[in-house]
Design an enzyme around this catalytic site. Sequence first.
Site, PDB file in Angstrom:
ATOM      1  N   GLY A  33      -4.769   0.092  13.802  1.00  0.00           N
ATOM      2  CA  GLY A  33      -5.006  -1.290  12.902  1.00  0.00           C
ATOM      3  C   GLY A  33      -3.852  -1.598  12.099  1.00  0.00           C
ATOM      4  O   GLY A  33      -2.857  -0.536  12.154  1.00  0.00           O
ATOM      5  N   ASN A  34      -3.832  -2.515  11.639  1.00  0.00           N
ATOM      6  CA  ASN A  34      -2.714  -2.864  10.480  1.00  0.00           C
ATOM      7  C   ASN A  34      -3.430  -3.110   9.038  1.00  0.00           C
ATOM      8  O   ASN A  34      -4.412  -3.758   8.886  1.00  0.00           O
ATOM      9  CB  ASN A  34      -2.058  -4.279  11.102  1.00  0.00           C
ATOM     10  CG  ASN A  34      -0.722  -4.184  11.369  1.00  0.00           C
ATOM     11  OD1 ASN A  34      -0.387  -3.175  12.064  1.00  0.00           O
ATOM     12  ND2 ASN A  34      -0.081  -5.226  11.339  1.00  0.00           N
ATOM     13  N   ARG A  35      -2.578  -2.771   8.101  1.00  0.00           N
ATOM     14  CA  ARG A  35      -3.233  -3.016   6.803  1.00  0.00           C
ATOM     15  C   ARG A  35      -3.021  -4.556   6.401  1.00  0.00           C
ATOM     16  O   ARG A  35      -1.999  -5.007   6.553  1.00  0.00           O
ATOM     17  CB  ARG A  35      -2.312  -2.308   5.683  1.00  0.00           C
ATOM     18  CG  ARG A  35      -2.538  -0.816   5.934  1.00  0.00           C
ATOM     19  CD  ARG A  35      -1.726   0.072   4.594  1.00  0.00           C
ATOM     20  NE  ARG A  35      -2.060  -0.315   3.413  1.00  0.00           N
ATOM     21  CZ  ARG A  35      -1.553   0.140   2.514  1.00  0.00           C
ATOM     22  NH1 ARG A  35      -0.785   1.229   2.536  1.00  0.00           N
ATOM     23  NH2 ARG A  35      -2.019  -0.165   1.039  1.00  0.00           N
TER      24      ARG A  35
END
Length: 224
Positions: A33-35
């Site tokens: 995922g990405n922040r």
Amino acid sequence: LVAARGPRELAGMRFLVSAGPTYEDIDPVRFVGNRSSGRMGFAIAEAAAHAGAAVTLVAGPVALATPAGVERVDVRSAREMRAAVLARTASNDVFIAAAAVGDFRPQAALPQKFKKGGAALELALVENPDILAEVAALPARPFVVGFAAETENVEAHARDKLERKRLDLIAANQVGAGLGFERGDNALLLLWPGGREELPRADKRELARQLLARIAHLRAARSG
Ligand code: CTP
Ligand code: CA
């Protein structure tokens, strides 16, 4: 700059906004995922709807309520987000890419849960399509606004993205070390061909209003 601050200032305009992270599955229980909390994109969608625009919000996995009057399309991966966005660019006047799209995905998601305790889990990551660059390259494109999340040399990197992706406007912010992500405020540097504007640290809803004002102003200058 008063545009987008008065009531119904964006009436008659159609906005497409992407928000949130994307999740790229490793197996049925794990992902890369990405922040991103999605708060900036949701604040933009809310402010645009409040100013009278018709707003479609393409949202990655976030824990946020849909702003009043906004049509929401939920997606999970970058490729799902790409399909949802590209299906809607022709029917919108402005595209604002506030999503933190995952740049890489596992080459293939494993069909079963990978069990620990055995061999190391090795991931081959392949690059995802750049949704923003694709939209900006369309022959009949909306007004295209990108974001740039940078940890250093913010203005130079953002100006480079503006030019490389042929955007109409880019909103740059410094991230990392307690900045940008998972908090309610932020600071933005707006860059467009031939201009710049610093938006000092403020609530994301206030920044959204200022960003929309700048978009309305640039579009008016273009058509006027
Ligand atoms: N973006 C996108 N699709 C991608 C990656 C990014 O649409 N696959 C969009 C983001 O929504 C944002 C802009 O591109 O509006 C810039 O994202 P950013 O991550 O800052 O830049 P990248 O071009 O991905 O480059 P890098 O991460 O290497 O700095
Ligand atoms: Ca990126």
